[in-house]
Design an enzyme around this catalytic site. Structure first.
Site, short mmCIF file in Angstrom:
data_model
loop_
_atom_site.label_atom_id
_atom_site.label_comp_id
_atom_site.label_asym_id
_atom_site.label_seq_id
_atom_site.Cartn_x
_atom_site.Cartn_y
_atom_site.Cartn_z
N GLU A 155 3.92 4.15 5.98
CA GLU A 155 2.74 3.29 5.87
C GLU A 155 1.62 4.00 5.11
OE1 GLU A 155 1.48 0.61 5.55
OE2 GLU A 155 0.75 -0.32 7.40
N GLY A 164 0.76 -1.25 0.00
CA GLY A 164 0.00 0.00 0.00
C GLY A 164 0.79 1.29 0.00
N ASP A 182 -5.35 1.32 10.53
CA ASP A 182 -6.74 0.97 10.74
C ASP A 182 -6.86 0.47 12.19
OD1 ASP A 182 -9.35 0.52 9.72
OD2 ASP A 182 -8.92 -1.58 9.40
P1 IMP Z 1 -4.30 -2.52 10.49
O1 IMP Z 1 -3.28 -3.56 10.84
O2 IMP Z 1 -5.69 -2.92 10.85
O3 IMP Z 1 -3.96 -1.13 11.01
O4 IMP Z 1 -4.42 -2.51 8.94
C1 IMP Z 1 -3.55 -1.96 8.15
C2 IMP Z 1 -3.68 -2.42 6.71
O5 IMP Z 1 -5.03 -2.73 6.28
C3 IMP Z 1 -3.26 -1.24 5.87
O6 IMP Z 1 -1.86 -1.19 5.78
C4 IMP Z 1 -3.99 -1.50 4.58
O7 IMP Z 1 -3.21 -2.32 3.77
C5 IMP Z 1 -5.26 -2.20 4.99
N1 IMP Z 1 -6.41 -1.23 5.05
C6 IMP Z 1 -7.02 -0.76 6.15
N2 IMP Z 1 -8.00 0.11 5.83
C7 IMP Z 1 -7.99 0.20 4.49
C8 IMP Z 1 -8.78 0.98 3.54
O8 IMP Z 1 -9.68 1.77 3.86
N3 IMP Z 1 -8.46 0.80 2.22
C9 IMP Z 1 -7.48 -0.05 1.81
N4 IMP Z 1 -6.71 -0.76 2.64
C10 IMP Z 1 -6.98 -0.65 3.98
MG MG Z 2 -0.39 -1.23 4.43
#
Ligand code: IMP
Ligand code: MG
Length: 182
Positions: free
Chosen positions: A106, A51, A110
């Site tokens: 990053e 991403g 999320d």
């Molecule tokens: P976390 O570990 O839940 O913080 O998720 C992080 C990863 O989930 C990010 O690095 C993204 O790759 C993916 N992600 C979370 N939200 C979105 C979104 O709204 N669109 C696309 N990818 C997302």
């Molecule tokens: Mg990511």
């Protein structure tokens, strides 16, 4: 699902949430701070794939001081032996970071699980300093106590695409950030 039809592709883009110009302006501001803060210090940017590659590529071209780049990747999976999702590192860096100021780059935070795990791993390797820059932050979705040192945009709880962020591997090529239509 494979998307090959252009009208289907377009139909999932609900609307522009953050424009190219808005992204560009924020990146110059942040790069300016990096240029000042890390001047004359060994700097390593670690981009979390996939991403963040578009963000990294624009950010690093605004960084005017010497810097190196490396890549890591992680995926979340549901571990049946534990009640929570776990994070697995699928690509690691193969170098000593103990003589670098490291900035993790990053795309979006999320729940915070991915970065919490990556930061834990990198901290054990004793870099001179470790900070996290994220393009987007969705604080209302957080399930950990993780927070970035710098986030360019804070957004509400909605799924976003473009500028490196995907939906089913598509839409990374949009030059702006859009909301996905349900
Ligand atoms: P976390 O570990 O839940 O913080 O998720 C992080 C990863 O989930 C990010 O690095 C993204 O790759 C993916 N992600 C979370 N939200 C979105 C979104 O709204 N669109 C696309 N990818 C997302
Ligand atoms: Mg990511």
């Amino acid at each position: 699902m494979k998307i090959t039809d252009e009208s289907l592709f377009q139909s999932k883009i609900k609307g522009v949430l953050i424009t190219e110009d808005e992204i560009k302006a924020k990146i110059s501001q942040v790069a300016k701070e990096i240029n000042e803060r890390f001047a004359s210090k060994p700097l390593l940017l670690i981009s979390i794939l996939k991403g963040s590659f578009v963000f990294l590529s624009d950010l690093m071209r605004e960084i005017k001081i010497p810097c190196e780049v490396a890549f890591m990747a992680a995926k979340s999976y549901f571990d049946e032996t534990s009640p929570r999702e776990s994070v697995q590192i699928t690509l690691d860096i193969d170098r000593d970071i103990s003589e670098y100021n490291v900035i993790i780059v990053e795309d979006i935070i999320d729940t915070g699980r991915t970065l919490k795990e990556i930061v834990k791993i990198l901290e054990r390797r004793k870099p001179l300093s470790l900070s996290v820059i994220t393009l987007l932050d969705k604080p209302s979705r957080r399930l950990t106590d993780f927070n970035a040192d710098c986030s360019l945009f804070t957004i509400e709880d909605r799924f976003v695409i473009g500028y490196g962020l995907d939906y089913g591997e598509y839409y990374r090529n949009l030059p702006y950030i859009a909301e996905l239509s349900e």
